[in-house]
Design a protein around this motif. Sequence first.
Motif, short mmCIF file in Angstrom:
data_model
loop_
_atom_site.label_atom_id
_atom_site.label_comp_id
_atom_site.label_asym_id
_atom_site.label_seq_id
_atom_site.Cartn_x
_atom_site.Cartn_y
_atom_site.Cartn_z
N HIS A 73 0.62 -1.12 0.06
CA HIS A 73 -0.02 -0.25 -0.15
C HIS A 73 0.81 1.34 0.19
N VAL A 74 0.37 2.24 -0.92
CA VAL A 74 1.08 3.51 -0.98
C VAL A 74 0.22 4.65 -0.72
N VAL A 75 0.61 5.49 0.15
CA VAL A 75 0.24 6.93 0.40
C VAL A 75 0.86 7.89 -0.35
N GLY A 76 0.27 8.48 -1.30
CA GLY A 76 0.97 9.55 -2.02
C GLY A 76 0.50 11.07 -1.11
N MET A 77 1.47 11.74 -0.90
CA MET A 77 0.75 13.21 -0.21
C MET A 77 1.25 14.20 -1.10
N ASP A 78 0.67 15.23 -1.16
CA ASP A 78 1.07 16.54 -1.76
C ASP A 78 0.04 17.68 -1.44
N ILE A 79 0.66 18.89 -1.44
CA ILE A 79 -0.16 19.89 -1.20
C ILE A 79 -0.96 20.42 -2.20
N SER A 80 -0.75 20.02 -3.52
CA SER A 80 -1.72 20.34 -4.88
C SER A 80 -2.97 19.57 -4.97
N PRO A 81 -4.10 19.73 -4.73
CA PRO A 81 -5.32 18.91 -5.11
C PRO A 81 -5.12 18.55 -6.53
N ASP A 82 -4.59 19.46 -7.60
CA ASP A 82 -4.84 19.35 -8.84
C ASP A 82 -3.54 18.10 -9.29
N MET A 83 -2.45 18.10 -8.58
CA MET A 83 -1.40 17.03 -8.97
C MET A 83 -2.05 15.84 -8.16
N LEU A 84 -2.69 15.87 -7.25
CA LEU A 84 -3.02 14.50 -6.73
C LEU A 84 -3.96 14.00 -7.67
N GLU A 85 -4.80 14.93 -8.29
CA GLU A 85 -5.91 14.23 -9.26
C GLU A 85 -5.27 13.59 -10.37
N GLU A 86 -4.22 14.65 -11.06
CA GLU A 86 -3.48 13.86 -11.93
C GLU A 86 -2.96 12.64 -11.63
N GLY A 87 -2.32 12.33 -10.50
CA GLY A 87 -1.91 11.21 -9.95
C GLY A 87 -2.80 9.99 -9.97
N ARG A 88 -4.05 10.34 -9.66
CA ARG A 88 -4.97 9.33 -9.69
C ARG A 88 -5.22 8.85 -11.01
N LYS A 89 -5.33 9.65 -12.01
CA LYS A 89 -5.36 9.57 -13.52
C LYS A 89 -4.08 8.54 -13.90
N ASN A 90 -2.93 8.99 -13.63
CA ASN A 90 -2.07 8.23 -13.89
C ASN A 90 -1.94 6.78 -13.45
N ALA A 91 -2.40 6.57 -12.16
CA ALA A 91 -2.33 5.27 -11.57
C ALA A 91 -3.45 4.42 -12.21
N ASP A 92 -4.50 4.74 -12.72
CA ASP A 92 -5.56 4.19 -13.39
C ASP A 92 -4.82 3.99 -14.42
N LYS A 93 -4.18 4.85 -15.22
CA LYS A 93 -3.59 4.82 -16.71
C LYS A 93 -2.60 3.38 -16.46
N PHE A 94 -1.82 3.08 -15.39
CA PHE A 94 -0.73 2.03 -15.49
C PHE A 94 -1.54 1.14 -14.77
N GLY A 95 -2.75 0.78 -14.47
CA GLY A 95 -3.52 -0.27 -13.66
C GLY A 95 -2.81 -0.49 -12.47
N VAL A 96 -2.70 0.54 -11.72
CA VAL A 96 -2.06 0.53 -10.46
C VAL A 96 -3.30 0.95 -9.37
N ASN A 97 -3.62 0.04 -8.68
CA ASN A 97 -5.00 0.24 -7.57
C ASN A 97 -4.36 0.22 -5.88
N ASN A 98 -3.17 0.41 -5.70
CA ASN A 98 -2.62 0.22 -4.17
C ASN A 98 -2.30 1.45 -3.84
N ILE A 99 -2.63 2.85 -4.44
CA ILE A 99 -2.14 3.97 -4.06
C ILE A 99 -3.35 4.76 -3.50
N GLU A 100 -3.09 5.29 -2.41
CA GLU A 100 -4.13 6.42 -1.74
C GLU A 100 -3.62 7.84 -2.04
#
Length: 253
Positions: A89-116
Amino acid sequence: MATINSNKAWNAYGKKDPYYGVLTHEEFKDENLNDENLQKFFDTGKKYVNHLFEIIEKHIVKDFKPSNILDFGCGTGRLSIPLAQRGKHVVGMDISPDMLEEGRKNADKFGVNNIEFVVSDDSMSALGEQKFDFINSYIVLQHMNLDRGMQIIKRMLQILEPGGVGALQVAYLNKKPREKRFAAFFRYRVPLVNNILNVMAGAPFNRPLMQMNSYDMNEVMGLMQENGVRSSQFLFEKHGEFWSVMMVFQKPV
């Protein structure tokens, strides 16, 4: 040196040029992004994680297989995604909600489902009582005010479990010539100076200032010792005109 609010700058980069905000290379600006350049971007993250785990397994813990990983300053998921292939399990933390949303899209793109992906603050309150057996922060801490950075380093050391491994990178020496330091002093403190210097450099007028700060290593190492760290591998790097160190260590059981 810096007195500006780094949150404002990183929220701006989250909305415009989020990949360039992570790695300041021309090919990662919004107008230059394509499949090839995005692949280059994520390849750098995979290369970093592979190298980091080689160091950990050679010098710190053999066959290191963390369960709960924190990637502080995760941005668009450049390191969180390959880290997710190393742990449960990975928790990715960042101050920018927009970067986090981009991170979620990228995780989906790479088929990774164990990142929060969660929003950070100075006390990292979104983590609650969570503990981690691996904490990573790379090319992040130098971009925030030093007092805030020290608070976050302390918090990361506190939530690292006994036996857990940390990999924290900080800049410690500014090698800019004196005239560049003089310009930076006013860029941080006088309204419009950053905008004027942006134009002179051919950059957009409103490009936010990406501050760079060097830490007092006596204070950093004092925090580490206060929080139980007894030894560390130091990997020295250069990031432009700043010298930095990656500290890879294990918290004793």
